[in-house]
Design an enzyme around this catalytic site. Structure first.
Site, PDB file in Angstrom:
ATOM      1  N   ASP A   9      -0.130  -2.601  -2.966  1.00  0.00           N
ATOM      2  CA  ASP A   9      -1.474  -3.262  -3.002  1.00  0.00           C
ATOM      3  C   ASP A   9      -1.795  -3.415  -4.347  1.00  0.00           C
ATOM      4  OD1 ASP A   9      -0.912  -2.751  -0.354  1.00  0.00           O
ATOM      5  OD2 ASP A   9      -3.105  -1.950  -0.005  1.00  0.00           O
ATOM      6  N   LYS A  98      -0.448  -6.855   5.375  1.00  0.00           N
ATOM      7  CA  LYS A  98      -1.031  -6.161   6.400  1.00  0.00           C
ATOM      8  C   LYS A  98      -2.513  -6.051   6.588  1.00  0.00           C
ATOM      9  CE  LYS A  98      -1.373  -2.248   2.757  1.00  0.00           C
ATOM     10  NZ  LYS A  98      -2.975  -2.204   2.815  1.00  0.00           N
ATOM     11  N   CYS A 140      -4.041   3.890   0.683  1.00  0.00           N
ATOM     12  CA  CYS A 140      -2.737   2.988   1.079  1.00  0.00           C
ATOM     13  C   CYS A 140      -1.564   3.652   0.464  1.00  0.00           C
ATOM     14  CB  CYS A 140      -2.892   1.762   0.705  1.00  0.00           C
ATOM     15  SG  CYS A 140      -4.219   0.751   1.488  1.00  0.00           S
TER      16      CYS A 140
END
Ligand code: ZN
Length: 187
Positions: A9, A98, A140
């Site tokens: 990310d 995602k 994450c």
């Protein structure tokens, strides 16, 4: 040993200037790019995950608690969802998206453009060991590392190539990861 790097990310909204900026995000982008440029031969596969929200429901809030609810971020197709410009995509083999319709902290909840799960992508490449780096350590990165461990991979978190939302939750997450069997390494 067949090793993959999972870059978590590293997106515009999670770096300085973004809607959910994490302090140190831009530096993480630069340093991951330097690692991949200098040591691409350490990795048989490099995967980048991204938050890619279409309609994630209660994951977004106008009054976020920064634990379970967050300001709008990484809306699919919008500039904030792009990879941070200083993340060099040249060394990245596969992108995993995602969170389209619900919160998804772990890359293992996502899919590559061809529909394969991250687990499939790794197994088809013969990967048995993963390094994890990116944003945010306490969300994450943590979730991706724990899922990788649960899936049976040897997992190292490159903690100098991660940035966290808060110092307290970052420290707690690293301790949790180490207790679970993740190796805390550095680049
Ligand atoms: Zn999100």
């Amino acid at each position: 040993m067949t090793r993959a790097l999972i870059v978590v990310d590293v997106q515009v909204d999670f770096c300085e200037g973004g809607s959910l900026a994490v302090a140190g995000g831009a530096q993480v982008a630069r340093r991951i790019s330097e690692l991949v440029a200098a040591h691409r031969d350490r990795y048989d596969l490099v995967v980048a995950t991204r938050d890619w929200h279409v309609a994630p429901g209660a994951h977004f809030s106008s009054a976020p608690d920064y634990v379970d609810t967050w300001p709008a971020h990484c809306v699919a197709g919008q500039p904030g969802a792009a990879f941070y410009p200083e993340l060099d995509m040249a060394g990245i083999d596969v992108v995993v998206s995602k969170g389209a319709h619900a919160a998804a902290y772990s890359g293992f909840e996502g899919n590559a453009d061809d529909g394969r799960s991250l687990d499939q992508v790794l197994r088809e490449a013969g990967v048995d060991s993963v390094d994890v780096a990116g944003i945010a350590t306490d969300y994450c990165v943590r979730a991706t590392a724990l899922d990788a461990l649960a899936a049976g991979f040897d997992v190292t978190v490159l903690s100098d190539l991660c940035a966290g939302v808060t110092p307290a939750t970052t420290a707690a997450s690293l301790q949790e990861l180490e207790s679970a069997g993740v190796v805390l390494g550095s680049s």
